[in-house]
Design an enzyme around this catalytic site. Sequence first.
Site, PDB file in Angstrom:
ATOM      1  N   SER A  35     -95.775 -24.726  44.264  1.00  0.00           N
ATOM      2  CA  SER A  35     -95.847 -23.335  44.679  1.00  0.00           C
ATOM      3  C   SER A  35     -97.257 -23.043  45.171  1.00  0.00           C
ATOM      4  O   SER A  35     -98.230 -23.586  44.648  1.00  0.00           O
ATOM      5  CB  SER A  35     -95.518 -22.430  43.494  1.00  0.00           C
ATOM      6  OG  SER A  35     -96.055 -21.139  43.694  1.00  0.00           O
TER       7      SER A  35
ATOM      8  N   HIS B 240     -66.513 -23.042  32.663  1.00  0.00           N
ATOM      9  CA  HIS B 240     -67.066 -21.669  32.680  1.00  0.00           C
ATOM     10  C   HIS B 240     -68.561 -21.662  32.395  1.00  0.00           C
ATOM     11  O   HIS B 240     -69.104 -20.705  31.846  1.00  0.00           O
ATOM     12  CB  HIS B 240     -66.358 -20.760  31.659  1.00  0.00           C
ATOM     13  CG  HIS B 240     -64.876 -20.822  31.717  1.00  0.00           C
ATOM     14  ND1 HIS B 240     -64.117 -20.005  32.523  1.00  0.00           N
ATOM     15  CD2 HIS B 240     -64.001 -21.644  31.089  1.00  0.00           C
ATOM     16  CE1 HIS B 240     -62.844 -20.301  32.383  1.00  0.00           C
ATOM     17  NE2 HIS B 240     -62.743 -21.303  31.528  1.00  0.00           N
TER      18      HIS B 240
ATOM     19  N   GLU C  45     -82.132 -27.376  46.750  1.00  0.00           N
ATOM     20  CA  GLU C  45     -81.982 -25.983  47.192  1.00  0.00           C
ATOM     21  C   GLU C  45     -81.668 -25.894  48.678  1.00  0.00           C
ATOM     22  O   GLU C  45     -80.816 -25.123  49.116  1.00  0.00           O
ATOM     23  CB  GLU C  45     -83.261 -25.192  46.896  1.00  0.00           C
ATOM     24  CG  GLU C  45     -83.507 -24.947  45.425  1.00  0.00           C
ATOM     25  CD  GLU C  45     -84.870 -24.299  45.202  1.00  0.00           C
ATOM     26  OE1 GLU C  45     -84.893 -23.108  44.889  1.00  0.00           O
ATOM     27  OE2 GLU C  45     -85.903 -24.981  45.349  1.00  0.00           O
TER      28      GLU C  45
ATOM     29  N   LYS D 272     -95.887 -24.868  38.964  1.00  0.00           N
ATOM     30  CA  LYS D 272     -94.522 -25.050  39.464  1.00  0.00           C
ATOM     31  C   LYS D 272     -94.273 -26.419  40.102  1.00  0.00           C
ATOM     32  O   LYS D 272     -95.100 -26.965  40.790  1.00  0.00           O
ATOM     33  CB  LYS D 272     -94.185 -23.982  40.518  1.00  0.00           C
ATOM     34  CG  LYS D 272     -94.055 -22.579  39.978  1.00  0.00           C
ATOM     35  CD  LYS D 272     -92.848 -22.379  39.074  1.00  0.00           C
ATOM     36  CE  LYS D 272     -91.509 -22.506  39.788  1.00  0.00           C
ATOM     37  NZ  LYS D 272     -91.252 -21.430  40.720  1.00  0.00           N
TER      38      LYS D 272
END
Length: 467
Positions: free
Chosen positions: A285, A164, A298, A291
């Site tokens: 980025s 969970h 992804e 970043k």
Amino acid sequence: MADRKKSGSKKMWGGRFAEATAASVEAFTASIHYDSRLYRYDIAGSKAHAQMLADNGILSREELQDIISGLTAIESEIEAGTFTFRQDLEDIHMNIEKALVDRIGPAGAKLHSARSRNDQIALDLRLYLRDECDRLGGLLHGVRRAFVVLARSYLGAVMPGYTHMQRAQPVLVSHHLLAYYEMFGRDGERLQDCRKRINSSPLGSAALAGTGLPIDREQVAAQLGFDSVTANSMDSAGDRDFAIEFVSCCALIQLHLSRLCEELVLWSGSEFDFVEISDTFCTGSSIMPQKKNPDIPELIRGKSGRVVGSLMALLTLVKGLPLTYNRDLQEDKEPVFDAVDTVSASLAIMAELLGNLQFKTTRMREATATGFITATDLADYLVLKDVPFREAHGIVGNIVGLCLERGCELMELGLADMQRFSRVIEKDVFEVLSVDGSVESRISTGGTSSLRVEEALGAAEKLMGIA
Ligand code: ARG
């Protein structure tokens, strides 16, 4: 015939047509821009078919020779990039056949005896997918091998195992990594199993009903390395479940990759901070200078939508199709190719990425220090002292409640505090409450103790050919 005016290119099936096909129809019905990918299989199938036709007296020896050398020359041209694929010739089958007739004359026009494009495309697709099963198997092997290498180098490191998405029980990092080794192992088995059903030759089913010409399906099948011939010509002309099964294997691979990528994205973020993906495998980025983004995981995660989409496209394609061949089936190829390309690229880059990961083992161990992660061990401790498990569960729940009240961890309670809840708790409880004690206690088959993980790792290394 003289009064029938035809313009545009002459079609191989054009005999009964008085007028040329509309250009828009040619553009709409053509599949050559994607099925040209099948050329090697189409040519191999034609060579085996021609050989069989010659052995059965339908082609002379010279005709066979011309066909074989013509097809070989066409294959070389395609490979060299000098072959011109023509949209007006619809698909790979007719592009190659037309080129053959142009090259060798009437013998080429005999090749299509006892054959239809319906069994021809079923054959090509099966030959293609058989190879892809093997190629994807190799890529899966690469990913599994990378997991085994990682599992070996991080053996001994601990981390929280989750259910969970909550810290549940401590596990070895290697145990977590080997979970993926297992998943991708099943994916490989599934492909091999799927390959068995792919590996049956449909050629000789002809349009749908078989043929009256004297052919030898078994000979063609044997020459092309098939295990068998398909049993029913109608089924063979219309069946695509071998392709659906293949793409469903692809979908599962991509989903397994996607689950892994989800973890890599989470773990590389500062909330978890469990893993460092090397700079070579991340991007920055354009606006936020600080970043470092996990784009590879992804994108792989994102691409799972494509593969699942391809599976849905194929399932929907055959739903409601009457027997046998329907032109709808031409729509099978793009989803199949896209699934192959997506899964291949994802597996290849994942194998590389896994070699560019660094686990932050100190951080991972720190994460096991909170969250009452050894509460189950305390319950098991009570069970070994003859407390019924349900009762033990309740006792530990109460002890955790006390910790929550005090804002401390189990380890930080005194013996007397715990004994308030159960008299059977003794000094040896602290060993049980330790993270390493917990991990090492889980010696059940498939458990996370170093004993079991060492065994699993040893077996995996043997299988992966790692000394
Ligand atoms: N290009 C076709 C396909 O992919 C080949 C079979 C065509 N058969 C036919 N009867 N038009 O399905």
